[in-house]
Motif scaffolding. Structure first.
Motif, PDB file in Angstrom:
ATOM      1  N   LEU A   1       0.735  -1.131   0.083  1.00  0.00           N
ATOM      2  CA  LEU A   1      -0.080   0.019  -0.044  1.00  0.00           C
ATOM      3  C   LEU A   1       0.894   1.384   0.188  1.00  0.00           C
ATOM      4  O   LEU A   1       1.900   1.084   0.706  1.00  0.00           O
ATOM      5  N   ARG A   2       0.304   2.301  -0.550  1.00  0.00           N
ATOM      6  CA  ARG A   2       0.968   3.445  -0.770  1.00  0.00           C
ATOM      7  C   ARG A   2       0.185   4.718  -0.429  1.00  0.00           C
ATOM      8  O   ARG A   2      -1.034   4.455  -0.505  1.00  0.00           O
ATOM      9  N   PRO A   3       0.615   5.932   0.032  1.00  0.00           N
ATOM     10  CA  PRO A   3      -0.090   6.966   0.457  1.00  0.00           C
ATOM     11  C   PRO A   3      -1.111   7.412  -0.844  1.00  0.00           C
ATOM     12  O   PRO A   3      -0.604   7.323  -1.969  1.00  0.00           O
ATOM     13  N   GLY A   4      -2.302   7.817  -0.428  1.00  0.00           N
ATOM     14  CA  GLY A   4      -3.367   7.732  -1.598  1.00  0.00           C
ATOM     15  C   GLY A   4      -4.061   6.682  -1.948  1.00  0.00           C
ATOM     16  O   GLY A   4      -5.055   6.748  -2.731  1.00  0.00           O
ATOM     17  N   ASP A   5      -3.537   5.445  -1.768  1.00  0.00           N
ATOM     18  CA  ASP A   5      -4.362   3.908  -1.892  1.00  0.00           C
ATOM     19  C   ASP A   5      -5.558   4.292  -0.966  1.00  0.00           C
ATOM     20  O   ASP A   5      -5.451   4.706  -0.027  1.00  0.00           O
ATOM     21  N   GLU A   6      -6.198   3.193  -1.380  1.00  0.00           N
ATOM     22  CA  GLU A   6      -7.609   3.108  -0.676  1.00  0.00           C
ATOM     23  C   GLU A   6      -7.910   1.623  -0.188  1.00  0.00           C
ATOM     24  O   GLU A   6      -7.795   0.821  -1.095  1.00  0.00           O
ATOM     25  N   VAL A   7      -8.494   1.533   0.937  1.00  0.00           N
ATOM     26  CA  VAL A   7      -8.985   0.211   1.656  1.00  0.00           C
ATOM     27  C   VAL A   7     -10.379   0.169   1.719  1.00  0.00           C
ATOM     28  O   VAL A   7     -10.971   1.205   2.324  1.00  0.00           O
ATOM     29  N   VAL A   8     -11.098  -0.758   1.421  1.00  0.00           N
ATOM     30  CA  VAL A   8     -12.719  -0.843   1.408  1.00  0.00           C
ATOM     31  C   VAL A   8     -12.822  -1.758   2.471  1.00  0.00           C
ATOM     32  O   VAL A   8     -12.645  -3.008   2.538  1.00  0.00           O
ATOM     33  N   VAL A   9     -13.703  -1.479   3.549  1.00  0.00           N
ATOM     34  CA  VAL A   9     -14.431  -2.239   4.718  1.00  0.00           C
ATOM     35  C   VAL A   9     -15.814  -2.063   4.952  1.00  0.00           C
ATOM     36  O   VAL A   9     -16.440  -1.172   4.321  1.00  0.00           O
TER      37      VAL A   9
END
Length: 419
Positions: free
Chosen positions: A109-117
């Motif tokens: 993961l990198r800054p600006g990436d997104e994770v969905v929960v």
């Protein structure tokens, strides 16, 4: 579909013979938190400890026997989920496995990436991704649920996805309200966005057959101790991902999947018990509807077809009974026509009584249920229940009887009336 009579299977579970001081058998309606185990699981676990207890890698028979137990356990995991034995990883529980996995995925993961929960999930499939996102400087997108029936808001799910989405985590069934989301559709949307799809199958695996290939997920976790086996965690992941991702491991440990993902010595006696648990499920399938002499995976699928039909009948009876109890509020799907969208797991509030008070009253009468949030923290917050004790959870499985359904309804009515 004809409803099979699974009541003879109760004789296979020694714990179900326990009785309270009043002479009545205990009603184990706590299956969402962990099931009882059949006789063959107890014997397999004890047999391993009696005669084959050894670590891996030794040049002697008991170590070689343990290696065979591990391989059989991987085959059992593959037959449960429809995967390949080389894609099955074991650990102490699903939560630990997800934290272990998230640490590795988080490196990508990198800054600006997104994770969905989602707000429907057990926190085991939320907290690891929140932590991974925080450590990487990634953003978190939350998928909402519909308060009126405890189902995934599919519009919210679609809106949460973007070309920056890297991980999408969602449950195959809610351990709190029993909802079964349209997982294949959700996985398809997530994969189209280019995300890794991580599914929590812990609750669903007790009630339905899971086919990881048809589902289209990248990772699925479950817990054998909620599928009539010992306390153990199980993770399936696509082989190419197990090879690509780098796990945290000690240097002398194997560097090939799936063993490279298993930190330290595993619980070998539990693995032996797990093989027996899967064998029990296959036996159920061969008895209640599988074709003659099917392979084990086919027998397991047949077992869950019979289990789903039986549990749906129990759920329909319970929902009809709840409709006659105006002081008992159900959270989640309540329409009998929608039984295919839920498991026989029910979250309730009884009048103004605190959930713990209700659970204690039922426990004194030999009816075992859970109370609280059952680690479905975000859902309880979304439903406005967390601050006041969560909910009472009544859970049926295939060893539950019609008489126990009627018994818990009568006891809920008694508690609601102040008895």
């Amino acid at each position: 579909m004809d409803v099979p009579d699974l009541s003879p299977l109760r004789a296979r579970f020694p714990a179900l013979a326990r009785r309270g001081p009043d002479g009545r058998p205990f009603a184990f309606l706590d299956a969402p938190g962990g099931t009882q185990v059949p006789d063959v699981v107890i014997e397999a676990t004890a047999s391993y400890l009696r005669s084959s207890n050894a670590n891996l890698g030794g040049a002697f028979p008991t170590s070689e026997e343990t290696e065979r137990v591990v391989q059989e356990a991987r085959r059992a995991g593959a037959d449960l989920l429809g995967g390949d034995p080389g894609e099955i990883v074991f650990g102490p529980n699903a939560t630990t496995l997800l934290f272990h996995l998230s640490r590795s995925i988080g490196r990508e993961l990198r800054p600006g990436d997104e994770v969905v929960v989602t707000r429907l999930d057990h926190d085991a499939n939320v907290a690891p991704w929140l932590l991974a996102a925080e450590q990487a400087g990634a953003a978190v997108r939350w998928v909402d649920v519909r308060e009126e029936d405890g189902t995934i808001d599919e519009a919210s799910f679609a809106t949460a996805l973007s070309d920056r989405t890297r991980v999408v985590a969602f449950t195959l069934a809610s351990n709190a309200v029993g909802t079964i989301p349209p997982a294949g559709d959700l996985a398809g949307l997530a994969r189209a966005a280019g995300a890794v799809v991580v599914c929590d199958g812990v609750h669903l695996a007790q009630h339905r057959a899971i086919d990881v290939r048809a589902l289209g997920a990248d990772v699925v976790v479950c817990s054998p101790y909620k599928v009539f086996g010992p306390h153990l965690g199980l993770l399936w992941a696509r082989r190419e991902l197990l090879e690509r991702w780098t796990p945290a491991r000690v240097r002398p440990a194997p560097d090939h999947p799936p063993a490279r993902w298993e930190t330290g010595t595993q619980d070998h006696e539990a693995l032996a018990g797990w093989v027996a648990a899967l064998g029990y499920l296959a036996e159920v399938g061969r008895t209640y509807g599988a074709p003659s002499r099917p392979d084990r995976r086919a027998a397991v699928v047949a077992a869950f077809e019979a289990i789903a039909a039986y549990e749906s009948a129990l759920a329909e009876r319970f929902l009809a009974g709840l409709a006659e109890l105006p002081s008992v509020r159900l959270f989640g799907i309540r329409e009998p026509a929608r039984l295919a969208e839920r498991t026989p797991t029910f979250a309730l509030r009884v009048g103004t009584r605190h959930p713990r008070e209700v659970a204690e009253a039922l426990g004194r009468r030999g009816v075992f249920v859970w109370d609280g949030n059952y680690y479905a923290l975000a859902l309880m917050e979304r439903l406005g229940l967390e601050a006041t004790g969560g909910a009472v959870r009544v859970g049926f499985c295939h060893y539950t009887t019609v008489e126990e359904v009627d018994r818990v309804l009568a006891e809920l009515d008694r508690v609601a009336s102040g008895g």
